[in-house]
Motif scaffolding. Structure first.
Motif, mmCIF file in Angstrom:
data_model
loop_
_atom_site.group_PDB
_atom_site.id
_atom_site.type_symbol
_atom_site.label_atom_id
_atom_site.label_comp_id
_atom_site.label_asym_id
_atom_site.label_seq_id
_atom_site.Cartn_x
_atom_site.Cartn_y
_atom_site.Cartn_z
ATOM 1 N N GLU A 116 65.667 -11.622 -48.608
ATOM 2 C CA GLU A 116 64.428 -12.063 -47.199
ATOM 3 C C GLU A 116 63.215 -12.556 -47.667
ATOM 4 O OE1 GLU A 116 68.283 -10.990 -44.919
ATOM 5 O OE2 GLU A 116 67.134 -9.720 -46.686
ATOM 6 N N VAL A 117 62.849 -10.630 -48.983
ATOM 7 C CA VAL A 117 61.294 -10.598 -49.300
ATOM 8 C C VAL A 117 61.199 -12.285 -50.226
ATOM 9 C CG1 VAL A 117 60.534 -9.025 -50.162
ATOM 10 C CG2 VAL A 117 62.030 -8.307 -48.703
ATOM 11 N N MET A 118 61.448 -12.523 -51.008
ATOM 12 C CA MET A 118 61.575 -13.689 -51.782
ATOM 13 C C MET A 118 61.884 -14.489 -50.869
ATOM 14 S SD MET A 118 64.400 -13.031 -55.037
ATOM 15 C CE MET A 118 65.082 -14.702 -54.466
ATOM 16 N N LEU A 161 58.005 -13.860 -48.981
ATOM 17 C CA LEU A 161 56.238 -13.663 -50.311
ATOM 18 C C LEU A 161 56.867 -14.780 -51.520
ATOM 19 C CD1 LEU A 161 56.978 -9.813 -50.026
ATOM 20 C CD2 LEU A 161 55.189 -10.895 -49.059
ATOM 21 N N GLY A 162 57.702 -15.897 -51.830
ATOM 22 C CA GLY A 162 57.722 -16.294 -53.055
ATOM 23 C C GLY A 162 57.359 -16.133 -53.882
ATOM 24 N N CYS A 163 58.807 -15.106 -53.931
ATOM 25 C CA CYS A 163 58.697 -14.374 -55.352
ATOM 26 C C CYS A 163 59.599 -14.248 -56.486
ATOM 27 C CB CYS A 163 57.723 -12.508 -55.637
ATOM 28 S SG CYS A 163 58.767 -11.669 -54.492
ATOM 29 N N ALA A 172 60.666 -8.715 -56.252
ATOM 30 C CA ALA A 172 60.537 -8.135 -54.880
ATOM 31 C C ALA A 172 61.395 -6.898 -54.424
ATOM 32 C CB ALA A 172 62.114 -9.643 -53.860
ATOM 33 N N TYR A 173 62.684 -6.746 -55.778
ATOM 34 C CA TYR A 173 63.038 -5.278 -55.560
ATOM 35 C C TYR A 173 61.756 -4.383 -55.544
ATOM 36 C CZ TYR A 173 67.848 -6.335 -54.562
ATOM 37 O OH TYR A 173 68.670 -6.870 -54.884
ATOM 38 N N GLY A 174 60.752 -4.327 -56.671
ATOM 39 C CA GLY A 174 59.616 -3.786 -56.814
ATOM 40 C C GLY A 174 58.726 -2.841 -55.532
ATOM 41 N N ILE A 175 58.789 -4.766 -54.982
ATOM 42 C CA ILE A 175 57.924 -4.719 -53.755
ATOM 43 C C ILE A 175 58.681 -3.481 -52.703
ATOM 44 C CG2 ILE A 175 57.154 -5.567 -51.730
ATOM 45 C CD1 ILE A 175 56.695 -7.976 -53.249
ATOM 46 N N ILE A 176 60.179 -3.469 -53.038
ATOM 47 C CA ILE A 176 61.018 -3.113 -51.638
ATOM 48 C C ILE A 176 60.840 -1.410 -51.923
ATOM 49 C CG2 ILE A 176 63.266 -2.484 -50.893
ATOM 50 C CD1 ILE A 176 64.034 -5.101 -50.870
ATOM 51 N N ARG A 177 60.727 -1.184 -53.385
ATOM 52 C CA ARG A 177 60.639 0.377 -53.754
ATOM 53 C C ARG A 177 59.023 1.086 -53.237
ATOM 54 N NH1 ARG A 177 63.273 -1.295 -58.384
ATOM 55 N NH2 ARG A 177 61.683 -2.079 -59.305
ATOM 56 N N GLY A 178 58.395 0.052 -53.215
ATOM 57 C CA GLY A 178 57.140 1.038 -52.990
ATOM 58 C C GLY A 178 56.991 1.404 -51.608
ATOM 59 N N LEU A 179 58.091 -0.357 -51.231
ATOM 60 C CA LEU A 179 57.609 0.432 -49.591
ATOM 61 C C LEU A 179 58.475 1.542 -49.047
ATOM 62 C CD1 LEU A 179 57.670 -3.048 -48.229
ATOM 63 C CD2 LEU A 179 55.460 -1.869 -48.900
ATOM 64 N N ARG A 180 59.599 1.392 -48.901
ATOM 65 C CA ARG A 180 60.831 2.736 -48.885
ATOM 66 C C ARG A 180 60.181 4.024 -49.312
ATOM 67 N NH1 ARG A 180 66.042 2.275 -48.368
ATOM 68 N NH2 ARG A 180 66.249 4.807 -49.218
ATOM 69 N N LYS A 181 59.481 4.180 -50.765
ATOM 70 C CA LYS A 181 58.264 5.249 -51.279
ATOM 71 C C LYS A 181 57.309 5.633 -49.828
ATOM 72 C CE LYS A 181 56.502 7.101 -54.871
ATOM 73 N NZ LYS A 181 56.799 9.430 -54.089
ATOM 74 N N GLU A 182 56.523 4.754 -49.587
ATOM 75 C CA GLU A 182 55.593 4.672 -48.749
ATOM 76 C C GLU A 182 56.259 5.790 -47.684
ATOM 77 O OE1 GLU A 182 53.486 1.514 -47.397
ATOM 78 O OE2 GLU A 182 52.728 1.140 -49.419
ATOM 79 N N LEU A 183 57.039 4.857 -46.590
ATOM 80 C CA LEU A 183 57.861 5.471 -45.692
ATOM 81 C C LEU A 183 58.082 6.008 -45.250
ATOM 82 C CD1 LEU A 183 59.510 2.097 -44.501
ATOM 83 C CD2 LEU A 183 57.790 3.410 -42.937
ATOM 84 N N PRO A 235 63.108 -1.487 -43.817
ATOM 85 C CA PRO A 235 62.792 -2.124 -42.169
ATOM 86 C C PRO A 235 62.005 -3.052 -41.879
ATOM 87 C CG PRO A 235 62.349 0.368 -43.040
ATOM 88 C CD PRO A 235 62.727 -0.482 -44.053
ATOM 89 N N LYS A 236 63.115 -4.273 -41.382
ATOM 90 C CA LYS A 236 62.317 -5.254 -40.964
ATOM 91 C C LYS A 236 60.678 -5.246 -40.683
ATOM 92 C CE LYS A 236 62.904 -9.215 -38.698
ATOM 93 N NZ LYS A 236 64.130 -9.907 -37.290
ATOM 94 N N LYS A 237 60.521 -3.831 -39.253
ATOM 95 C CA LYS A 237 59.206 -4.289 -39.086
ATOM 96 C C LYS A 237 58.200 -3.679 -39.378
ATOM 97 C CE LYS A 237 57.067 -1.885 -34.596
ATOM 98 N NZ LYS A 237 58.184 -1.268 -33.753
ATOM 99 N N TYR A 238 58.238 -2.921 -40.170
ATOM 100 C CA TYR A 238 57.254 -1.961 -41.409
ATOM 101 C C TYR A 238 56.779 -2.883 -42.665
ATOM 102 C CZ TYR A 238 55.245 1.227 -44.465
ATOM 103 O OH TYR A 238 54.205 1.127 -45.020
ATOM 104 N N PHE A 239 57.859 -3.925 -43.102
ATOM 105 C CA PHE A 239 58.095 -4.937 -43.856
ATOM 106 C C PHE A 239 56.708 -6.023 -43.723
ATOM 107 C CE2 PHE A 239 58.707 -9.207 -45.427
ATOM 108 C CZ PHE A 239 58.783 -9.178 -47.105
ATOM 109 N N LEU A 240 56.947 -6.351 -42.549
ATOM 110 C CA LEU A 240 56.286 -8.423 -41.651
ATOM 111 C C LEU A 240 54.814 -6.834 -41.078
ATOM 112 C CD1 LEU A 240 59.012 -9.212 -39.057
ATOM 113 C CD2 LEU A 240 57.814 -9.994 -40.956
ATOM 114 N N GLU A 241 54.759 -6.037 -41.042
ATOM 115 C CA GLU A 241 53.817 -5.186 -40.493
ATOM 116 C C GLU A 241 52.926 -5.370 -42.335
ATOM 117 O OE1 GLU A 241 52.499 -0.987 -39.461
ATOM 118 O OE2 GLU A 241 53.441 -1.597 -38.202
ATOM 119 N N ARG A 242 53.206 -4.654 -42.918
ATOM 120 C CA ARG A 242 52.557 -4.279 -44.259
ATOM 121 C C ARG A 242 51.909 -5.777 -44.875
ATOM 122 N NH1 ARG A 242 49.493 -2.002 -46.793
ATOM 123 N NH2 ARG A 242 51.054 -1.214 -48.178
#
Length: 74
Positions: A23-25, A28-30, A35-46, A62-69
């Motif tokens: 879904e991230v790919m 964002l078209g990456c 995509a896994y790097g972005i997920i790791r970063g967002l999870r670490k923030e949370l 989390p879907k809501k946090y990803f769309l918000e960020r």
């Protein structure tokens, strides 16, 4: 026997609460690695903010946090 009917009062199947790399790919078209790097970063923030505990599925955000960020409106 026929198919099972939903319980009375059930309106719909619950939606997805987490996004994986696919879904991230798509959003964002990456590539998968990014995509896994972005997920790791967002999870670490949370987790650092205390809004997510480490027991939540790995490789998902989390879907809501990803769309918000990422400032994506659905």
């Amino acid at each position: 026997m026929s198919t099972l009917l939903p319980a009375p009062g059930v309106i719909a199947v619950p939606g997805k609460y987490y996004f994986g790399a696919d879904e991230v790919m798509g959003y964002l078209g990456c590539k998968e690695n990014k995509a896994y790097g972005i997920i790791r970063g967002l999870r670490k923030e949370l987790i650092d903010a205390g809004r997510l505990y480490p027991g939540v599925p790995q490789g998902k955000v989390p879907k809501k946090y990803f769309l918000e960020r990422c400032m994506i409106e659905e």
